[in-house]
Design a protein around this motif. Structure first.
Motif, PDB file in Angstrom:
ATOM      1  N   PRO A 174      49.803  33.029  24.508  1.00 54.48           N
ATOM      2  CA  PRO A 174      50.853  32.470  23.920  1.00 54.48           C
ATOM      3  C   PRO A 174      51.168  33.396  23.039  1.00 54.48           C
ATOM      4  N   ALA A 175      52.667  33.471  23.186  1.00 58.10           N
ATOM      5  CA  ALA A 175      53.242  34.226  22.047  1.00 58.10           C
ATOM      6  C   ALA A 175      54.856  33.917  21.838  1.00 58.10           C
ATOM      7  N   ILE A 176      55.468  34.308  20.717  1.00 60.81           N
ATOM      8  CA  ILE A 176      56.686  33.838  20.513  1.00 60.81           C
ATOM      9  C   ILE A 176      57.530  34.598  19.554  1.00 60.81           C
ATOM     10  N   ALA A 217      57.964  45.617  29.625  1.00 63.63           N
ATOM     11  CA  ALA A 217      59.093  44.958  29.017  1.00 63.63           C
ATOM     12  C   ALA A 217      59.666  46.133  28.047  1.00 63.63           C
ATOM     13  N   ILE A 218      58.590  47.070  27.441  1.00 64.19           N
ATOM     14  CA  ILE A 218      58.995  47.962  26.591  1.00 64.19           C
ATOM     15  C   ILE A 218      59.519  49.100  27.629  1.00 64.19           C
ATOM     16  N   GLU A 282      61.402  40.110  27.141  1.00 71.23           N
ATOM     17  CA  GLU A 282      62.322  41.153  27.280  1.00 71.23           C
ATOM     18  C   GLU A 282      63.551  41.230  26.219  1.00 71.23           C
ATOM     19  N   GLN A 283      63.988  40.213  25.880  1.00 72.31           N
ATOM     20  CA  GLN A 283      64.882  40.238  24.873  1.00 72.31           C
ATOM     21  C   GLN A 283      64.235  40.629  23.589  1.00 72.31           C
ATOM     22  N   ALA A 284      62.983  40.156  23.434  1.00 74.18           N
ATOM     23  CA  ALA A 284      62.472  40.666  21.957  1.00 74.18           C
ATOM     24  C   ALA A 284      62.295  42.062  21.819  1.00 74.18           C
ATOM     25  N   MET A 288      63.515  44.922  19.350  1.00 76.00           N
ATOM     26  CA  MET A 288      62.462  45.833  18.474  1.00 76.00           C
ATOM     27  C   MET A 288      62.968  47.249  18.522  1.00 76.00           C
ATOM     28  N   LEU A 289      63.151  47.681  20.001  1.00 72.96           N
ATOM     29  CA  LEU A 289      63.646  49.044  20.320  1.00 72.96           C
ATOM     30  C   LEU A 289      64.586  49.328  19.555  1.00 72.96           C
ATOM     31  N   GLY A 290      65.783  48.616  19.566  1.00 69.01           N
ATOM     32  CA  GLY A 290      67.027  48.899  18.995  1.00 69.01           C
ATOM     33  C   GLY A 290      66.841  48.996  17.465  1.00 69.01           C
TER      34      GLY A 290
END
Length: 295
Positions: A174-176, A217-218, A282-284, A288-290
């Motif tokens: 689980p993650a958020i 995702a990265i 994917e959104q998270a 983060m990359l941005g």
């Protein structure tokens, strides 16, 4: 007035934004004045107070409808557990004098376990202390925050390998997104005055993830090939030391991931209500990359 202790953090700021979006009054408590700029722009009343200053902290509760409480993990300290225990004791003393102020306490998955869980053991102590002093308590247990992966993003982007303490890398957990915790907390703060006793709510993201999912995702967000690799257990301590953690801080992390990998960190069932964030992995990762590129 809704009071947010530690309002400059990712969760605190998200809570403040959600409450202000509903045109509700917010008193944002920060350690220093510079942390309050973004909160002031939201229309919050910004108050400078240290969580270890009982008198200052008590004054922030004047006229409070509810308070969001947390115990931050100290960075760069040799004995972070001692600091966290002192913070817990101080917060409990302040809330003992304000028993009827509804409290939403930020906690962690696994906090029902009383020992051998590293950092999470301290959240068990936090919950136990607040149960003793609050008559209107909501324990908001959060899954692992996705933004924790931001620390190793530069390594993944430079080498194509995402190092992971989660082992095996294909095991889901689980993650958020941390900001989603703040949105849920804002809702619970607004509901807090309607309850008596203790309410337990667990929050995680819309889908469980694995370290391999994070790597994909990265890769998708960056356009660079990235694969997850589990760090060998005998390299954990040295890796954490290279990251600047003291031996005692490293031990808190190691003990936590040992129980994580044993499958013992999850929702406490059937005791807990469930809540879910909306931000996808994917959104998270894209956000983060941005952020990394901007900095």
């Amino acid at each position: 007035m809704y009071v947010i202790w530690g309002a400059a953090g990712t969760v605190g700021l998200a809570t403040a934004k959600a409450l202000r979006h509903a045109s509700l009054p917010v008193r944002a408590v920060v350690r220093n004045a510079a942390q309050g700029d973004a909160l002031a722009k939201l229309g919050c009343e910004v108050v400078v107070a240290d969580l270890h200053d009982a008198l200052a902290l008590a004054r922030t509760l004047d006229g409070a409808q509810a308070v969001q409480a947390l115990v931050p993990l100290p960075r760069g300290e040799a004995r972070p557990a001692d600091t966290m225990r002192a913070t817990i004791d101080g917060i409990a003393r302040v809330l003992a004098a304000h028993r009827d102020v509804p409290v939403v306490a930020l906690s962690d998955y696994g906090a029902e376990l009383s020992e051998n869980t590293g950092i999470t053991t301290l959240f068990h102590a936090f919950e136990a202390a607040l149960r003793e002093v609050s008559s209107q308590l909501t324990l908001l247990r959060s899954a692992e925050h996705l933004h924790n992966w931001q620390r190793v993003l530069p390594v993944a982007l430079a080498s194509g390998v995402l190092p992971s303490f989660h082992d095996p890398v294909d095991k889901s957990f689980p993650a958020i997104a941390a900001a989603d915790v703040g949105v849920v907390s804002a809702r619970l703060l607004r509901e807090g005055g309607a309850l008596r006793g203790t309410r337990l709510v667990s929050v995680e993201g819309p889908a469980r993830v694995s370290a391999s999912d994070v790597a994909r995702a990265i890769e998708k967000a960056s356009g660079r090939a990235v694969k997850a690799r589990a760090l060998p257990r005998d390299q954990w301590e040295a890796t954490l030391a290279q990251g600047g953690l003291s031996p005692q801080h490293a031990r808190l992390v190691i003990d936590l991931f040992d129980v994580h990998n044993a499958g013992r960190i999850d929702v406490e069932t059937p005791a807990s209500e469930r809540a879910f964030g909306t931000t996808t992995l994917e959104q998270a990762m894209a956000a983060m990359l941005g952020s990394n590129r901007a900095s």
